[in-house]
Design a protein around this motif. Structure first.
Motif, short mmCIF file in Angstrom:
data_model
loop_
_atom_site.label_atom_id
_atom_site.label_comp_id
_atom_site.label_asym_id
_atom_site.label_seq_id
_atom_site.Cartn_x
_atom_site.Cartn_y
_atom_site.Cartn_z
N ASP A 48 -6.71 -2.37 4.24
CA ASP A 48 -6.13 -1.03 4.14
C ASP A 48 -6.88 -0.21 3.09
O ASP A 48 -7.18 0.96 3.29
N ALA A 61 -1.66 -11.47 3.12
CA ALA A 61 -1.22 -10.25 2.45
C ALA A 61 -2.38 -9.59 1.71
O ALA A 61 -2.61 -8.38 1.81
N ILE A 62 -3.15 -10.39 0.98
CA ILE A 62 -4.32 -9.84 0.28
C ILE A 62 -5.31 -9.32 1.31
O ILE A 62 -5.92 -8.26 1.15
N ALA A 111 4.53 -11.04 -1.01
CA ALA A 111 3.37 -11.84 -0.63
C ALA A 111 3.05 -12.83 -1.73
O ALA A 111 3.13 -12.50 -2.92
N THR A 160 2.50 -5.51 -0.56
CA THR A 160 1.30 -5.35 0.25
C THR A 160 1.76 -4.97 1.64
O THR A 160 2.78 -5.46 2.12
N LEU A 161 1.01 -4.11 2.28
CA LEU A 161 1.38 -3.58 3.57
C LEU A 161 1.16 -4.65 4.64
O LEU A 161 0.02 -4.95 4.99
N GLN A 162 2.23 -5.25 5.13
CA GLN A 162 2.10 -6.21 6.21
C GLN A 162 2.72 -5.63 7.48
O GLN A 162 3.20 -4.50 7.46
N SER A 183 -4.69 -8.05 4.33
CA SER A 183 -4.33 -6.75 4.90
C SER A 183 -4.38 -5.65 3.85
O SER A 183 -4.74 -4.51 4.16
N ALA A 184 -4.04 -5.98 2.60
CA ALA A 184 -4.13 -4.96 1.54
C ALA A 184 -5.57 -4.49 1.36
O ALA A 184 -5.85 -3.30 1.26
N SER A 242 -5.17 -15.59 1.81
CA SER A 242 -3.84 -14.95 1.88
C SER A 242 -3.89 -13.81 2.89
O SER A 242 -4.74 -12.92 2.80
N ASP A 299 -10.06 3.06 12.26
CA ASP A 299 -10.77 4.05 11.45
C ASP A 299 -12.26 3.94 11.67
O ASP A 299 -12.84 2.88 11.50
N ILE A 323 -0.15 -2.38 -3.19
CA ILE A 323 -1.58 -2.71 -3.06
C ILE A 323 -2.09 -2.41 -1.67
O ILE A 323 -1.59 -2.97 -0.69
N GLY A 324 -3.07 -1.54 -1.58
CA GLY A 324 -3.65 -1.21 -0.30
C GLY A 324 -4.36 0.11 -0.40
O GLY A 324 -4.82 0.50 -1.48
N GLY A 325 -4.47 0.82 0.70
CA GLY A 325 -5.19 2.09 0.68
C GLY A 325 -4.42 3.16 1.42
O GLY A 325 -3.27 3.44 1.09
N LYS A 326 -5.07 3.73 2.42
CA LYS A 326 -4.52 4.85 3.18
C LYS A 326 -3.08 4.65 3.62
O LYS A 326 -2.28 5.57 3.57
N VAL A 329 3.43 -8.98 17.45
CA VAL A 329 2.10 -9.28 16.95
C VAL A 329 1.11 -9.51 18.10
O VAL A 329 -0.01 -9.01 18.10
N PHE A 382 -4.27 -8.75 13.87
CA PHE A 382 -3.25 -7.72 14.01
C PHE A 382 -3.28 -6.70 12.87
O PHE A 382 -2.28 -6.12 12.51
#
Lengths: 687, 687
Positions: B177, B170-171, A313, A388-390, B173-174, B168, B153, A419-422, B24, B147
């Motif tokens: 998350d 990516a940022i 990213a 990063t989770l895409q 979605s990170a 961004s 959650d 970078i992210g969470g769950k 998507v 998406f």
């Protein structure tokens, strides 16, 4: 000090072991009992059994022949400690942990008791940890002589390779609790407490030879012996990284620290100079303490601070590039060969450069190929992988590819930042289980890389500090100011050029080539500018005579001391004025200070510090590290100073002091730079 | 722009909705379907049903009368977007999200298609988010037009009060998350993508009135319209905190950012000045972005940056005191009444001061009593509670006490920092569930407090920026340099004092009072010092004549332009030289620059920036914020500048430019400070 038997005792006696499971003494007993190999003796005046084990009334009753194999842990009220200590010492005990609080940190009586402890330790050559501490843990032998419940967790998969030393018990227990969560392997933990006998330096020395430990982390509130600290830490840093968090950096912090431990906080600038000289990694907060433990999972052979960055990213890559520059790291430029390989395996859209953005649709295969191309380049030592989770990112697969490449490229440092969470929990577990340092944010990853890589980079040229001898050739009663002309002679004899300076007398008024500068010197004129004691551009014999008459009259009428007199100096047209100083810091000993003179030093406080063992290379760095360096070097059309000459000047200055360690203070202000020469124009030496 | 129907559409059509669950378009459809209230129409050329719902071949086939209630989401290949957009716009659709990538960020053809989109949007007054974006989420209405799988959650207990805008994907979605893990309540999420139509400013304006949102956080790679940004952000900051993470701060970062989005990165100093002027909270990295989301759990009425610190351990308290000072916060001094109350309820050993160390054996009762004494003090607005897990610490009970006091003292900001790991998990859950901001390390807690409290403190005096009118009265072909004497006249007419300056001619050579300064001016002498164009201390008519003859000869022989001429100025003995400048930044418009002249500005780059709407108070801050301020103020025995006078001078300078907005650049270098007066000695104005 030999800590062998202290750290690996055959027997341990716990004074204050109790059947009350809430008591500290009992907790320690239980912790030691976790290890079946160590024989433990509860000592309790009242109980026959403690925790189901036979208890003894006194240490002397223990069924031992050789008390030197016994470690005694004190968990009894402070008032009983001194007497008990004397008794066990006379039995032959040499290793002691005093958990008990109520000493120096508590009140005057406590401080007196602590002094007693120190005396006994000296007499019997005791190793004593504490008082007022949590104890210690030797994880390699599974011995927990502390009241933390750290050992109970056995989930950590990585090698126990991090030693942690804490002056604060609270920080110690917090960090131990944190470690349990994080797959961090602890080799040793020491809670220093009041440091009556053993201090951080003893443990730094110990870790030089310890093979378990790859990183030593210390939280300190005061440095016990600055000169020994410089020696111990630099010697250890030459072998493995040492990271130090020192509290009390700001005025608020150090005020707090003083009331907290009674320690005398030195100036922060000098502390920082000392940490730098010692080669230590300087930590600024607890977060950094955690991060440095995460990144050092094994010893490495890294030489440069250049990193390669791979990301799926753009955003995080941009943020990371910012951090890389701010963190004093470099982005390595790819070799043509690596570029070719990357071009072959990556989509044509990818811009082949560092940071390498392999685009949002990067799958595990693309991560694998780009990482492999990079790792196979010999010049690339350290790689940071961002993810990063895409929508198409399969983080688990990518983690697995990284793990398998890490096995192939054992000598490279591979760091990840997912970078992210769950959505990343399972991938992060894969990384962590395979001992890949992983961070939650780019700045933590890059901060840690910066500290570690710059440590490795600087280690090559790090010299072990040799501490100054503490002997004083003659003891002086208080401060002693060196005669003005003698101080000029001193510097001249030590190869430092001075502005021509002579005493002004009625006899030489005639011979002098005017114009000259005249100064009054002596005990009443220490701060010359305050007292109208400097006369610039004295053009005639008559003027000079008036100035001389004035001081002589004042001396005759006893307005000023008889030791004062007037000197004259040639007029020098200075291109620049520098300041060079020396002070004897209460913690770290002799410290050299350098700055561009006038406003830069006095108002903008733009100075740098160094120690007496300064080399020419160090001196150049010292000169370069002041903010006004562009001016010193020569800005605009202004002539600059010959940096090489100035560095030699500083080195000679340090040598002169080294040979006269009784000097406690020097002010050379100003030092003139004139026609390419460097000359001392005013000097003050205090013994 | 009215975003009402954009954010709360009655109907949504998804172009590119598919039966392939990996696509998507399908993901977006599924996300919208989560909300039962919104009617969704899949649009697909081939399928009759998508996800079990009737699909339509074209938007025009939808059973709708009023297409203005329809939001259309494009998830189709870029090449089809322009035509489809025209079609839906002509149907009456006004609100569009373009997820599709392949535009400006991709190649030239893409950029041309994006321009087409902009044109259509202008023609039909469309709200368009994207292209090349993730979409948006309106959590208050449970609409997820993106998406991301964020909405799935539903565990977040706190109010959905944080809006997040990300340039961004990516940022974006990170962070989404990450939020799922952290009990952070999201009100809105916008993925800006290429910002062809809607940009950050549209959303900043929207959030002024939005009642759900207590904090707006934005990640930006470029600022779309600097003047509007200043207006929108300052207006929003006046109402609620806005925190901005701008990437590309360093040269490495901005190089990366340029290749990433094609954005033109402005200078970092100007960006920082703009963020400061706008009242925004400046974020430097992702960790800080997370932290600011943690601390703002509701709107507060806080006025000062003073905090009170309670700790059960000295170590963390010392570290925190360091951070407090470094973080530009103050430790409040307890009132006598509060001191008395604390003394009553705490053990005699506790030293009653801030930070308050309530000792290692503090139980929940001691935490409660000290916290209550502190909270009941009206002057205390913000409290940070530190805890480390020690042997007697019952963290759960302490957390519960804090929660119950928080309910009693609703208007105070209570922040916790429970330091440790596993042993604190349940206590941390208690705090988090009751919406108490909790941090893992003191530096994160204090950093967050510092940003938030200083925001509140500065908000009082924050003025909403009014953007400069973008009209130009007359268009100029390229740069236009103002005549030297005209520029002096200009400043004089605008109340700025100048050094007396006149043209030097053969006619006035005689009348002049020598000595004077003579300068050549005009197009060939823009950078005067480079060309020997300044003659100081010209003492005689003869000297002056020689200088004048030289330039006249050069003009006659056409070596230099006819527009050049010589001027003379009175000799002024300057106590100090200042620099005042103006440039028109490509992003933020007119920016004023101030510095102490000479080496300070040119070599040490010690300057500060401000905007044209500067007040006298701002100007004083601007002067104070250069490092060399002690010198400007008057250091040692040197005379300083009258700061008040200088501030007025800068304000007048700004006013003069404001009335002549076509000016693109001014250099006043030097501005002399002489006998208490401030006078322009050299000026260059460029239109």
């Amino acid at each position: 000090m030999n800590l062998e038997k202290f750290l690996n005792p055959k027997y341990v006696a716990v004074l204050g072991a109790s059947n009350d499971t809430k008591k500290v003494g009992r907790k320690i007993l239980d912790n030691i009992l976790e290890n079946k190999k160590t024989k433990v003796f509860p000592v309790n005046l009242k109980e026959k059994k403690v925790a189901g084990i036979k208890a003894y009334k006194n240490v002397k009753d223990l069924p031992l022949k050789d008390f030197s194999e016994l470690l005694v842990v004190f968990s009894i009220p402070a008032v009983f400690v001194v007497n008990e200590l004397k008794e066990v010492a006379s039995l032959g005990v040499r290793n002691v942990v005093i958990i008990s609080a109520g000493f120096k940190e508590f009140n005057k009586e406590g401080a007196e008791m602590e002094e007693e402890i120190e005396k006994i330790a000296k007499e019997y050559k005791l190793n004593i940890l504490g008082p007022n501490c949590l104890g210690f843990i030797n994880k390699s032998k599974d011995i927990n002589v502390s009241f933390s419940d750290f050992l109970l967790d056995k989930e950590v998969k990585r090698k126990n390779n991090i030693a942690f030393i804490s002056q604060s018990g609270a920080i110690g227990s917090a960090v131990l609790d944190w470690i349990r969560d994080k797959n961090i392997g602890l080799s040793y933990f020491f809670s220093l407490g009041n440091k009556a006998v053993l201090n951080e330096n003893d443990f730094f020395d110990f870790f030089k030879k310890d093979k378990e430990t790859d990183l030593v982390v210390a939280y300190l509130e005061e440095v016990s012996d600055g000169q020994r600290f410089l020696e111990s830490v630099s010697a250890l840093s030459k072998i493995k990284p040492v990271a130090i968090l020192k509290s009390g950096r700001t005025s608020a912090g150090s005020k707090m620290a003083m009331s907290h431990t009674g320690s005398l906080a030195g100036s922060n600038e000098i502390l920082l100079a000392a940490l730098k000289r010692s080669g230590a990694i300087v930590l600024e907060n607890i977060g950094q303490l955690y991060n440095i433990m995460e990144i050092v999972k094994k010893p490495l052979n890294i030489e440069s601070n250049k990193i390669t960055l791979i990301s799926n990213a753009g955003g995080p890559a941009v943020l990371s590039a910012d951090e890389v520059l701010e963190g004093d790291l470099e982005l390595l430029s790819f070799s043509n060969k690596t570029k070719e390989e990357l071009k072959k395996s990556l989509p044509s859209l990818v811009n082949i450069k560092n940071p390498l953005d392999i685009l949002g649709d990067a799958d595990s295969d693309r991560y694998k190929k780009s990482l492999e191309s990079v790792l196979s380049d010999e010049k690339i030592e350290s790689v940071l992988i961002l993810l990063t989770l895409q929508s198409v990112t399969n983080a688990d697969d990518i983690a697995k590819e990284i793990v398998s490449l890490k096995k192939k490229y054992k000598n490279k440092l591979i760091v990840t930042c997912f970078i992210g969470g769950k959505g990343l929990n399972s991938a992060k577990k894969i990384l962590s289980d395979s001992l890949i340092p992983d961070f939650d944010s780019p700045e933590e990853a890059i901060w840690s890389l910066s500290k570690l890589l710059n440590y490795y980079k600087n280690r090559k040229s790090l010299r072990v500090y040799k501490k100054e001898s503490s002997k004083r050739e003659h003891d002086l009663d208080g401060e002693f100011l060196v005669d003005y002309l003698d101080s000029f002679k001193f510097f001249q004899e030590n190869g430092l050029d001075v502005v021509k300076t002579k005493e002004l007398t009625n006899n030489n008024l005639k011979e002098i080539k005017y114009p000259v500068v005249i100064k009054y010197t002596g005990p009443d004129f220490v701060h010359k500018s305050d007292k109208n004691a400097i006369f610039l551009n004295v053009k005639t014999q008559k003027e000079a005579k008036n100035i001389l008459d004035k001081i002589n009259k004042d001396k005759e009428s006893c307005l000023i001391s008889d030791k004062n007199y007037a000197i004259y100096q040639e007029m020098v047209k200075a291109d620049m004025e520098l300041i060079l100083g020396l002070k004897k810091d209460s913690v770290f000993g002799h410290v050299i200070m350098f700055g561009l003179g006038g406003i830069y030093t006095e108002i903008l406080k733009d100075v740098s510090f160094s120690f007496l063992d300064i080399t020419k290379k160090d001196a150049i760095k010292m000169i370069e590290s002041v903010k006004s360096f562009p001016i010193i070097k020569g800005a605009r059309s202004q002539k600059g100073v010959d940096i090489d000459l100035l560095a030699s000047f500083i080195v000679n200055f340090a040598k002169a002091v080294k040979q006269n360690p009784e000097i406690s203070e020097i002010d050379l202000n100003p030092v003139f730079v004139s026609q390419g020469k460097i000359k001392i124009a005013d000097a003050r030496i205090v013994f």
